[in-house]
Scaffold this active site. Structure first.
Site, PDB file in Angstrom:
ATOM      1  N   ASP A  99       4.147   4.356  17.313  1.00 15.78           N
ATOM      2  CA  ASP A  99       5.589   4.988  16.940  1.00 15.78           C
ATOM      3  C   ASP A  99       6.558   3.776  17.601  1.00 15.78           C
ATOM      4  OD1 ASP A  99       7.711   6.595  16.327  1.00 15.78           O
ATOM      5  OD2 ASP A  99       7.331   7.719  17.954  1.00 15.78           O
ATOM      6  N   ASP A 145      10.858   3.607  17.841  1.00 16.64           N
ATOM      7  CA  ASP A 145      11.816   4.372  17.519  1.00 16.64           C
ATOM      8  C   ASP A 145      13.154   3.106  17.811  1.00 16.64           C
ATOM      9  OD1 ASP A 145      13.889   6.300  17.029  1.00 16.64           O
ATOM     10  OD2 ASP A 145      13.033   7.630  17.854  1.00 16.64           O
ATOM     11  N   ASP A 198       6.299   4.542  21.768  1.00 20.48           N
ATOM     12  CA  ASP A 198       6.204   5.874  22.511  1.00 20.48           C
ATOM     13  C   ASP A 198       4.811   6.211  22.934  1.00 20.48           C
ATOM     14  OD1 ASP A 198       6.416   8.488  23.252  1.00 20.48           O
ATOM     15  OD2 ASP A 198       7.668   9.047  21.760  1.00 20.48           O
TER      16      ASP A 198
END
Ligand SMILES: [Zn+2]
Lengths: 383, 318
Positions: free
Chosen positions: B94, B96, B269
């Site tokens: 992930d 972001d 993450d």
């Protein structure tokens, strides 16, 4: 003649599984306990002696120190047996054929690098030889065969040469990975059997012997579990955390700092060593659930806003940092599923949560909050 | 854009624009084994432990309740409604855009723009390259999450991995460990990954960052000379650190490696990757906080969030 067993869980070995064991199997189990590698055994006696060790250990629970000792014995035994067999096949001489190891291993995907079709660049070969002290990378295994060795942290992925899904291995690494995959199957086996069904008191005798092996191989300091927590000896950063922390450093203060500090201070205050697991030090999970967690939860409640109100998942994260993996329910046998985070050094704390660090006069002498605590908590007893 | 969606806009989105077809097959095919989570009022996904038996049931649920946010687990269960009987989990990465440790745009914390979203996309593609080349993984799926990208891996060999091995793979693809000194220059394998991550950082470095990593001022200054940077970059591609070592001296070089490692480790993450029971935003659902769609991406090269993830009600806000 059949080749000797290198996998006590292979199909051919499992034929010998039963709930009654003869004198020979017991004698061989004791030899294995003593670390003797005997070749030329009947596969039946051989397989049964492995099962005996594991079933005896399972009497004490599959997260017990006996279980870990049994697993370790199997791991070492498998590995030294393979080395012995390779020596018979010319290992160390020019006539040794790397493929002999490939044929020896059961239920494990290993190839020579020639078989895998991996070609190394010359400069890489040179670097790798130097890094492995002259040991060539002879083998290739699909990287997922290495998962047990990664789980037990015997190998590190970033230290391996990975290409096209294969990890290249020296002969030593290949055997280690294999032995580790066998050791991991010991866990499954111990979970699936029930030593009590055997109703043979000789199993108790072996379990006692395993306990002795476990204790003698543990470093002396790790046998010293800690005593009840005494708040008056906590360092300033821990006291500040217990008083509750604002939203900026909440997660770090509670989940990382307080969790590691309280758990080590209570359970393994003295040099726990790398890869320590909570189950190495305590037999009763209530030490965690009744003496450590309530203190953490109370501090979390005092944060503003209270930590679990908007982040209920942080509870799982705390369990993760205690080494139980991301789980809701704590069971001793899950200890080791994730790393048990060690208490961060003062320098790290100052960087991550500067507001927590307001040193007093004792802080100057230490670089880690745990040392601050152990020195004061155990000062009198040392003398 | 990036303004919160009103309840009426959510309803309009699910009634007029949302299509079951936009939910990827890999979720529909395993729908009954996944745990679903919903956030009804923008307070976080507190309606969890939901089992949705069929695609039609999901359709009904979304159209009727138009939730603030919808999530599905990356894990499979015998009993998803109890989160029991864990059968495996996708391996997920992930990134972001709002959490990138270094960005070349001037977004304030918490904001994203075209530039940092493009940087996040480029990065997740690099992660995918490593998974393909070094790990030989093939079932890679990309999702635009609303503010970044998810890379979801569904190859059989990753599904049963536990957290420690996931963390090990994460370190490898992210460059989260400084390679052994004698292996730094390997042409392939992990050291190459580390070098490629370093290469990407070169263009984002500034004096402040270098100083924060403890690189002495004089050496940091010398490194930031455009000519030196270009030479360093060319050499890194070749697997050499000659100019970098010469410019930074041995102490500065060690500090620099550590700085790169630290930044690398912050790119993804980690909690998402190691959590084998995670719920992730459901592709096709609305990210109401920023009024963007979470989109399953079929062609990553051509994907543009500002074309393909903007719901109609935003286009019409004018
Ligand atoms: Zn931006």
């Amino acid at each position: 003649m059949l080749p000797p067993l290198v996998n006590p869980f292979s199909k051919r070995a499992q034929r010998y599984f039963k709930l009654e064991f003869g004198e020979e199997a017991f004698a061989e189990a004791k030899r294995k306990l003593a670390g003797e590698v005997k070749l030329g055994l009947s596969p039946e006696v051989d397989a049964q002696s492995f099962y005996l060790l594991l079933m005896s250990a399972s009497l004490r629970g599959y997260a017990s120190k006996e279980a870990r000792a049994a697993k370790e014995i199997v791991r070492k035994h498998v590995s030294s047996r393979i080395w012995t067999l390779l020596q018979q096949q010319g290992w160390g001489t020019s006539s040794f054929n790397p493929e002999s190891l490939v044929y020896l291993l059961e239920d494990f995907e290993l190839l020579t690098i020639a078989q895998a079709g991996v070609k190394l660049e010359e400069s890489d070969t040179r670097h790798l030889l130097a890094a492995h002290k002259g040991e060539p990378l002879l083998y290739a295994a699909p990287w997922h065969e290495l998962l047990p060795a990664l789980r037990s942290r015997r190998l590190s992925l970033t230290q391996l040469y990975l290409t096209r899904g294969y990890a290249l291995l020296t002969i030593k690494q290949a055997i280690e990975c294999y032995a580790e995959s066998i050791a991991e199957r010991c866990d499954d086996f111990m979970r699936s059997v029930d030593g009590e069904e055997v109703q043979d008191e000789r199993l108790e005798e072996i379990a006692d012997a395993l306990a002795r092996v476990a204790l003698s191989s543990m470093p002396a300091f790790s046998k010293r579990a800690g005593k009840a927590l005494k708040e008056e000896h906590f360092p300033p950063c821990i006291r500040a955390t217990l008083a509750g922390v604002g939203s900026g450093s909440r997660n770090y203060a509670i989940t990382v700092l307080l969790t590691s500090f309280l758990s080590y201070a209570r359970i393994a205050p003295f040099n726990a060593g790398e890869n320590a697991r909570i189950a190495d030090f305590i037999d009763d999970i209530s030490v965690v659930t009744e003496e450590v967690l309530p203190v953490i939860y109370a501090a979390a409640e005092r944060c503003s806003p209270p930590l679990f109100e908007d982040q209920p998942l942080e509870k799982l994260n705390i369990n993760y940092h205690l080494g139980f993996g991301l789980t809701e329910e704590l069971r001793l046998e899950d200890s080791g599923k994730s790393p048990w985070y060690f208490v961060p050094n003062c320098e790290k704390i100052r960087r991550e949560a500067p507001s927590l660090c307001s040193p007093d006069k004792h802080c100057k002498e230490v670089k880690n909050p745990l040392v601050y605590y152990t020195r004061r908590r155990y000062a009198r007893e040392e003398k | 854009m990036f303004r919160e969606a009103t309840p009426a806009e959510r309803q309009r989105y699910y009634r007029e624009e949302w299509r079951l077809n936009d939910v990827p097959d890999f979720i529909l095919a395993t729908i009954a084994q996944r745990e679903f989570g919903f956030d009804h009022r923008g307070e976080g996904p507190n309606d969890r432990y939901n089992r949705i038996a069929t695609p039609a049931q999901l359709e009904g649920m979304l159209i009727n309740t138009a939730p603030y946010a919808a999530y599905a687990s990356v894990s499979f269960y015998e009993k998803p409604e109890k989160r029991e009987g864990w059968l495996g989990a996708e391996l997920v990465f992930d990134v972001d855009a709002k959490d990138l440790p270094l960005r070349s745009c001037s977004c304030s914390p918490g904001e994203v723009c075209e530039v940092c979203l493009a940087e996040a996309k480029e990065y997740i593609l690099e992660v995918a390259d490593v998974l393909r080349d070094d790990f030989a993984l093939k079932e890679l799926h990309f999702v635009y999450s609303g503010r970044g990208y998810h890379l979801r891996v569904l190859d059989e060999e990753v599904l049963h991995m536990q957290s420690p091995e996931r963390a090990a793979v994460l370190d490898y693809v992210a460059g989260g460990v400084v390679p052994e000194p004698e292996l730094l220059e390997l042409r392939r394998g992990y050291p190459r990954v580390f070098r490629m991550r370093m290469l990407r950082l070169l263009s984002l470095l500034n004096l402040e960052t270098l100083r924060s990593g403890g690189v002495p001022l004089k050496q940091a200054d010398a490194l930031l000379n455009p000519k030196t940077l270009r030479r360093v970059a060319n050499e890194l591609e070749e697997g050499s650190f000659a100019t970098l070592k010469e410019t930074l001296r041995s102490k500065g070089f060690a500090k620099f490696l550590e700085l790169v490692r630290r930044i690398n480790a912050e790119m993804l993450d980690a909690k998402v990757t190691v959590d084998v029971k995670r719920i992730l935003r459901l592709p096709s659902s609305l990210h109401s906080k920023v009024s963007m769609k979470c989109v399953y991406i079929k062609n990553m090269e051509r994907f543009d969030p500002f074309k393909h993830a903007v719901p109609r009600f935003v286009q019409e806000r004018g």
